[in-house]
Design an enzyme around this catalytic site. Sequence first.
Site, mmCIF file in Angstrom:
data_model
loop_
_atom_site.group_PDB
_atom_site.id
_atom_site.type_symbol
_atom_site.label_atom_id
_atom_site.label_comp_id
_atom_site.label_asym_id
_atom_site.label_seq_id
_atom_site.Cartn_x
_atom_site.Cartn_y
_atom_site.Cartn_z
ATOM 1 N NE ARG A 110 35.486 32.177 38.656
ATOM 2 C CZ ARG A 110 34.703 32.419 37.696
ATOM 3 N NH1 ARG A 110 34.536 33.357 37.266
ATOM 4 N NH2 ARG A 110 34.359 31.160 36.993
ATOM 5 C CG HIS A 137 36.447 27.383 34.369
ATOM 6 N ND1 HIS A 137 36.047 27.164 35.604
ATOM 7 C CD2 HIS A 137 35.622 28.317 33.770
ATOM 8 C CE1 HIS A 137 34.888 27.781 35.743
ATOM 9 N NE2 HIS A 137 34.844 28.586 34.631
ATOM 10 C CG ASP A 232 37.099 31.671 27.262
ATOM 11 O OD1 ASP A 232 36.272 32.704 27.462
ATOM 12 O OD2 ASP A 232 38.088 31.559 28.122
ATOM 13 C CB CYS A 272 33.031 29.052 29.320
ATOM 14 S SG CYS A 272 34.331 30.431 29.027
ATOM 15 N NE ARG A 300 30.387 26.172 35.498
ATOM 16 C CZ ARG A 300 30.908 27.139 35.793
ATOM 17 N NH1 ARG A 300 30.780 28.286 35.040
ATOM 18 N NH2 ARG A 300 31.701 27.225 37.026
HETATM 19 N N1 CP Z 1 31.745 30.187 32.616
HETATM 20 C C1 CP Z 1 31.993 30.980 34.108
HETATM 21 O O1 CP Z 1 32.804 30.364 34.892
HETATM 22 O O2 CP Z 1 31.051 31.925 34.286
HETATM 23 P P1 CP Z 1 31.322 33.107 35.275
HETATM 24 O O3 CP Z 1 32.492 33.864 35.208
HETATM 25 O O4 CP Z 1 29.935 34.007 35.257
HETATM 26 O O5 CP Z 1 31.410 32.443 36.701
HETATM 27 N N1 NVA Z 2 39.098 32.652 30.086
HETATM 28 C C1 NVA Z 2 38.073 33.374 30.909
HETATM 29 C C2 NVA Z 2 36.861 32.388 31.361
HETATM 30 C C3 NVA Z 2 35.832 33.298 32.174
HETATM 31 C C4 NVA Z 2 34.810 32.040 32.589
HETATM 32 C C5 NVA Z 2 38.726 33.939 31.989
HETATM 33 O O1 NVA Z 2 39.486 33.458 32.640
HETATM 34 O O2 NVA Z 2 38.335 35.159 32.273
#
Ligand code: CP
Ligand code: NVA
Length: 314
Positions: A110, A137, A232, A272, A300
């Site tokens: 990530r 994502h 989101d 999400c 997930r």
């Molecule tokens: N939805 C999601 O990816 O959550 P986190 O940022 O907690 O991993």
């Molecule tokens: N769009 C959000 C998604 C988090 C899971 C971010 O990138 O912070």
Amino acid sequence: MMNNNKFKGRDFLTLLDYSTEEISYLLQLAKELKAKQKAGKTYQPLLGKVLGMIFEKSSTRTRVSFETGIYQLGGTGLFLSTNDIQLGRGETISDTAKVLSGYLDGIMIRTYHQSDIEELASHATIPIINGLSDDFHPCQVLADLQTIEEVKGTLAGLKLAFVGDGNNMANSLMIGAAKMGMNFSIASPKQYLPQASIVEKAKQIAQDTGSIIKVTTDPVEAVKEADVIYTDVWASMGQEVEQAKRLKEFANYQVNQQLLDHAKSDYIFMHCLPAHRGEEVTADIIDGDHSVVFQEAENRLHAQKALMVALMAD
Ligand code: CP
Ligand code: NVA
């Protein structure tokens, strides 16, 4: 049913690299693994395997679902924060990829730039999984598709409406919807619409699958007759300084009852997570009867177990 050999050793960087048939296979496998887990059956095709999990941004779901998932499959997950590993102090991505390929069986990463994930993948000899970048994502969308199929019984022909920021989630959902023959409408303020190049890619895929991709600045138009409503956060990770400005600019894009009066009466609400109640969605909606956000979050685990089995099992 497709052969698992089609997946072994591959990366999972975006859904663009996976065909409709391959995504369907992963969803079917996720369903089977979920049923096994619920029945209390032990299934350990990743016995002895180790997944490295590189995080340059925060996470609750991604971190815990990957680590729990590989553990349930017989393997181990290593949490690697870039605050602690040399990558965060300037060691190159290519050296990191080559070194970690000698220890691990797969890496979930990530980070900010999609190009960094691609660079890692190009120098690694083990599968690289995108656990979120500024642009995509895809793991979240696998779980989202699994959830929609569970609740609605199908994907093709449904309408998914995304209201809010044309961000990483919007991009991946648009690609996922196009691949699975779902119609996709997004409503964002003009300056926050998704990148034209990604919309173009989705529209090209849609030509083969029959889905309709629409981009608008009008939330009512987007949610009209929609089966699935998705939103989101308005400020993603890395955009914290823009929070106040975005709050103003997205004010007319809140998912609330007034907007949802335009959706189908049996719509489902998805997010999400993490969510900001009172900003992108009101509490009555995210905590209401139509919301499936916790089923979505649980999936997930199951969707990513399917992904790890497909990419990493012998
Ligand atoms: N939805 C999601 O990816 O959550 P986190 O940022 O907690 O991993
Ligand atoms: N769009 C959000 C998604 C988090 C899971 C971010 O990138 O912070």
